[in-house]
Design a protein around this motif. Structure first.
Motif, PDB file in Angstrom:
ATOM      1  N   SER A 187      44.206  43.027  50.532  1.00  0.00           N
ATOM      2  CA  SER A 187      44.196  42.794  48.832  1.00  0.00           C
ATOM      3  C   SER A 187      43.452  43.627  48.130  1.00  0.00           C
ATOM      4  O   SER A 187      43.651  43.918  46.723  1.00  0.00           O
ATOM      5  N   CYS A 188      42.369  44.430  48.635  1.00  0.00           N
ATOM      6  CA  CYS A 188      41.612  45.438  47.646  1.00  0.00           C
ATOM      7  C   CYS A 188      41.628  46.877  48.325  1.00  0.00           C
ATOM      8  O   CYS A 188      40.949  47.681  47.574  1.00  0.00           O
ATOM      9  N   PRO A 217      41.215  50.287  50.887  1.00  0.00           N
ATOM     10  CA  PRO A 217      40.410  50.804  52.046  1.00  0.00           C
ATOM     11  C   PRO A 217      38.937  49.973  51.776  1.00  0.00           C
ATOM     12  O   PRO A 217      38.290  49.994  50.810  1.00  0.00           O
ATOM     13  N   SER A 218      38.702  49.630  53.088  1.00  0.00           N
ATOM     14  CA  SER A 218      37.440  48.748  53.066  1.00  0.00           C
ATOM     15  C   SER A 218      36.867  48.901  54.349  1.00  0.00           C
ATOM     16  O   SER A 218      37.255  49.234  55.256  1.00  0.00           O
ATOM     17  N   ARG A 219      35.536  48.264  54.461  1.00  0.00           N
ATOM     18  CA  ARG A 219      34.906  48.150  55.841  1.00  0.00           C
ATOM     19  C   ARG A 219      35.088  46.647  56.262  1.00  0.00           C
ATOM     20  O   ARG A 219      35.290  45.720  55.747  1.00  0.00           O
ATOM     21  N   ILE A 220      34.933  46.648  57.679  1.00  0.00           N
ATOM     22  CA  ILE A 220      35.373  45.441  58.182  1.00  0.00           C
ATOM     23  C   ILE A 220      34.101  44.705  58.378  1.00  0.00           C
ATOM     24  O   ILE A 220      32.952  45.409  59.190  1.00  0.00           O
ATOM     25  N   GLY A 221      34.058  43.285  58.153  1.00  0.00           N
ATOM     26  CA  GLY A 221      32.986  42.508  58.790  1.00  0.00           C
ATOM     27  C   GLY A 221      33.538  41.187  59.594  1.00  0.00           C
ATOM     28  O   GLY A 221      34.726  41.400  59.818  1.00  0.00           O
ATOM     29  N   HIS A 222      32.877  40.482  59.978  1.00  0.00           N
ATOM     30  CA  HIS A 222      33.205  39.420  60.719  1.00  0.00           C
ATOM     31  C   HIS A 222      33.082  38.096  60.188  1.00  0.00           C
ATOM     32  O   HIS A 222      31.880  37.890  59.563  1.00  0.00           O
ATOM     33  N   ARG A 242      34.889  43.350  54.077  1.00  0.00           N
ATOM     34  CA  ARG A 242      33.395  43.148  53.517  1.00  0.00           C
ATOM     35  C   ARG A 242      33.440  43.327  52.059  1.00  0.00           C
ATOM     36  O   ARG A 242      32.264  42.656  51.523  1.00  0.00           O
ATOM     37  N   ARG A 243      34.362  43.649  51.509  1.00  0.00           N
ATOM     38  CA  ARG A 243      34.280  43.823  49.837  1.00  0.00           C
ATOM     39  C   ARG A 243      34.767  42.417  49.152  1.00  0.00           C
ATOM     40  O   ARG A 243      34.075  42.019  48.471  1.00  0.00           O
ATOM     41  N   CYS A 244      35.878  42.083  49.713  1.00  0.00           N
ATOM     42  CA  CYS A 244      36.553  40.824  49.033  1.00  0.00           C
ATOM     43  C   CYS A 244      36.606  39.363  49.828  1.00  0.00           C
ATOM     44  O   CYS A 244      36.949  38.536  49.610  1.00  0.00           O
TER      45      CYS A 244
END
Ligand SMILES: [Zn+2]
Length: 107
Positions: A79-80, A82-87, A99-101
């Protein structure tokens, strides 16, 4: 050195550094031992192929992906970008989220 691997096969990733910076592709293979991934159409190298008439292979030069370091790619959030991954948790299941959206990366 242990690298936590948050990238899985069939994820879409973007190359953030190196020769193929900016390219985006699907993860074909993950090598957790060496912290590398093989990304479709990224880091193409030319490879000499020996002719094999029995298997109907003509000799010549073929292009093939070569693995790149996981630290050189970022996962692409559907949806947004390149981003970082969270859990996060989805019910009782642990899922990867952006992590962003906060969108779930895993379907
Ligand atoms: Zn996102």
């Amino acid at each position: 050195m242990h690298i936590r691997v948050d990238i899985r096969r069939n994820d879409t990733v973007k190359v953030i550094t190196g020769r193929d910076k900016g390219k985006q592709g699907r993860v074909l293979r993950v090598f957790p031992g060496s912290g590398k991934v093989l990304v479709e159409h990224v880091m193409m190298v030319k490879k000499n192929v020996r002719p094999n008439p029995q298997r109907n292979i003509k000799g010549g030069i073929a292009e093939q992906e070569s693995p790149i370091s996981i630290s050189n790619v970022m996962i692409v959030c559907p949806s947004c970008g390149p981003s970082r991954i969270g859990h996060g948790m989805q019910g009782k299941k642990r899922v990867r989220v952006c992590r962003r959206c906060d969108a779930a990366i895993d379907k």
